[in-house]
Enzyme design. Structure first.
Site, PDB file in Angstrom:
ATOM      1  N   TYR A  59      -9.779  -0.549  33.442  1.00  0.00           N
ATOM      2  CA  TYR A  59     -11.333   0.125  32.583  1.00  0.00           C
ATOM      3  C   TYR A  59     -12.450  -0.468  33.307  1.00  0.00           C
ATOM      4  O   TYR A  59     -12.607  -1.571  33.423  1.00  0.00           O
ATOM      5  CB  TYR A  59     -11.092  -0.647  31.427  1.00  0.00           C
ATOM      6  CG  TYR A  59      -9.926  -0.344  30.363  1.00  0.00           C
ATOM      7  CD1 TYR A  59      -9.316   0.925  30.617  1.00  0.00           C
ATOM      8  CD2 TYR A  59      -9.449  -0.910  29.282  1.00  0.00           C
ATOM      9  CE1 TYR A  59      -8.128   1.359  29.906  1.00  0.00           C
ATOM     10  CE2 TYR A  59      -8.267  -0.613  28.517  1.00  0.00           C
ATOM     11  CZ  TYR A  59      -7.748   0.420  28.716  1.00  0.00           C
ATOM     12  OH  TYR A  59      -6.629   0.862  28.024  1.00  0.00           O
ATOM     13  N   PRO A 212      -5.979   5.083  17.279  1.00  0.00           N
ATOM     14  CA  PRO A 212      -5.470   5.217  16.170  1.00  0.00           C
ATOM     15  C   PRO A 212      -6.427   6.081  15.153  1.00  0.00           C
ATOM     16  O   PRO A 212      -6.255   6.547  14.149  1.00  0.00           O
ATOM     17  CB  PRO A 212      -5.498   3.550  15.523  1.00  0.00           C
ATOM     18  CG  PRO A 212      -6.318   3.029  16.119  1.00  0.00           C
ATOM     19  CD  PRO A 212      -6.341   3.515  17.545  1.00  0.00           C
ATOM     20  N   GLY A 216     -11.777   9.738  17.518  1.00  0.00           N
ATOM     21  CA  GLY A 216     -12.850  10.033  16.880  1.00  0.00           C
ATOM     22  C   GLY A 216     -12.850  11.178  15.971  1.00  0.00           C
ATOM     23  O   GLY A 216     -13.748  11.465  15.154  1.00  0.00           O
TER      24      GLY A 216
END
Length: 335
Positions: A59, A212, A216
């Site tokens: 990341y 989850p 979006g």
């Protein structure tokens, strides 16, 4: 905040907030970064009792771990930190200016990767260390065997896998207890329900759903024109063509039901996921305090059987959702 027990942690019985915090978007994949707001969000999570933070070495090419360390180090005893290894950057793709990634699950790379992560995080031990994918070129037993050495050395407390098949999960767990499996799971991504969920439950492994909120899509109709060039959702089928049209209608219908329940679509999505079992701990990602606060309310929402049925009916009414990844990215998912 309500808490849940992480799987296979023995007498320790590690208690994690029932909603974790996915930190990827603070440094990676979702457009413009804002370190000041991200750090404020990390501190806010402590106020809310959210003690489960998720990052990875890939990341921001390590930047996310470095960012997190500024809050992690002075609050080490309050945070259960998870990181991952395996994705590496290769040479820049011709004409793109963007380095390509590939997966390396070799013990040799893992030993280097964990040292780099520990240094960036400025800590001595990572609480939960995941293999970010399953490397088809490396026997699972070899990879997990090497990971277990990190536990013996005190560099890692517990082990996890990400996007692993039932067979790989069983092979890994036979070598060393696996505490968590991180896989994509949401109202619109249900692959784990076929066989993976029953496998992890049999073995006492906690399922940690990433994305989850469907990246979006479950929040409201998404305006893709507002995506920056750096937003990786530009590559996802669900945001394109007929799939985007279907998903916009789905989000609208879902939002209407959430309003009737006096909650937001995000809260309803997370409440549904939490209702699937106490062995599930989702990690919705955000880099803004207002969304973190919104998500933190989800564990308090109780859904009745009729609520669950109504939600399933809405999802079934808009079936043309599209694939969750591009064809190339799906090749990295262990089947």
């Amino acid at each position: 905040m309500k808490y849940r027990i992480l799987g296979n942690t023995g007498s320790t019985k590690v208690k994690l907030s029932s909603i974790g915090l996915g930190c990827m978007g603070m440094s990676h994949a979702y457009g413009q970064t804002d370190n000041r707001e991200s750090i404020a969000t990390l501190y806010k999570s402590l106020e809310l009792g959210i003690n489960f933070w998720d990052t990875a070495d890939v990341y921001g090419n390590g930047e996310n771990e470095e960012l997190i360390s500024t809050v992690l180090v002075p609050n080490r005893d309050k945070i259960f930190i998870a990181s991952k290894f395996g994705f590496r950057y290769s040479d820049v793709q011709p004409g793109s200016g963007v380095p390509a990634t590939y997966f390396d699950g070799s013990p040799a790379w893992m030993k280097k990767a964990v040292e780099k992560s520990l240094k960036r995080l400025s800590i001595d031990t990572i609480d939960l260390y995941y293999a970010h994918r399953i490397d088809p070129n490396i026997p699972v037993e070899d990879m997990v065997g090497a990971m277990s050495e990190l536990v013996q050395e005190g560099k890692v407390r517990f082990l996890g896998l990400s996007e692993a098949s039932p067979a790989s999960i069983r092979r890994a767990h036979a070598v060393h207890p696996i505490s968590a499996l991180q896989s994509e799971y949401s109202l619109i991504t249900r692959d784990v329900e076929k066989e993976i969920l029953s496998t992890v439950r049999e073995l006492g492994i906690t399922l940690v759903p990433y994305s989850p909120l469907g990246r979006g899509l479950m929040l409201n109709p998404v305006n893709t024109e507002k995506f920056t060039e750096r937003d990786f959702r530009n590559t996802l089928p669900r945001y394109q063509g007929v799939f985007a049209e279907n998903n916009s209608k789905l989000a609208t219908a879902f939002a209407e039901f959430a309003e009737a329940k006096e909650c937001t679509p995000a809260q309803l999505s997370l409440a549904w996921l939490l209702a699937q079992g106490n062995d599930i701990i989702p990690i919705p990602g955000t880099k803004k305090r207002k969304y973190l606060v919104e998500n933190s309310v989800a564990p308090e929402i109780v859904l009745s059987p009729s609520d669950i049925s109504a939600i399933e009916s809405i999802i079934a009414s808009f079936p043309n959702i599209g694939a969750r990844y591009s064809e190339g990215a799906m090749k990295l998912v262990n089947h």
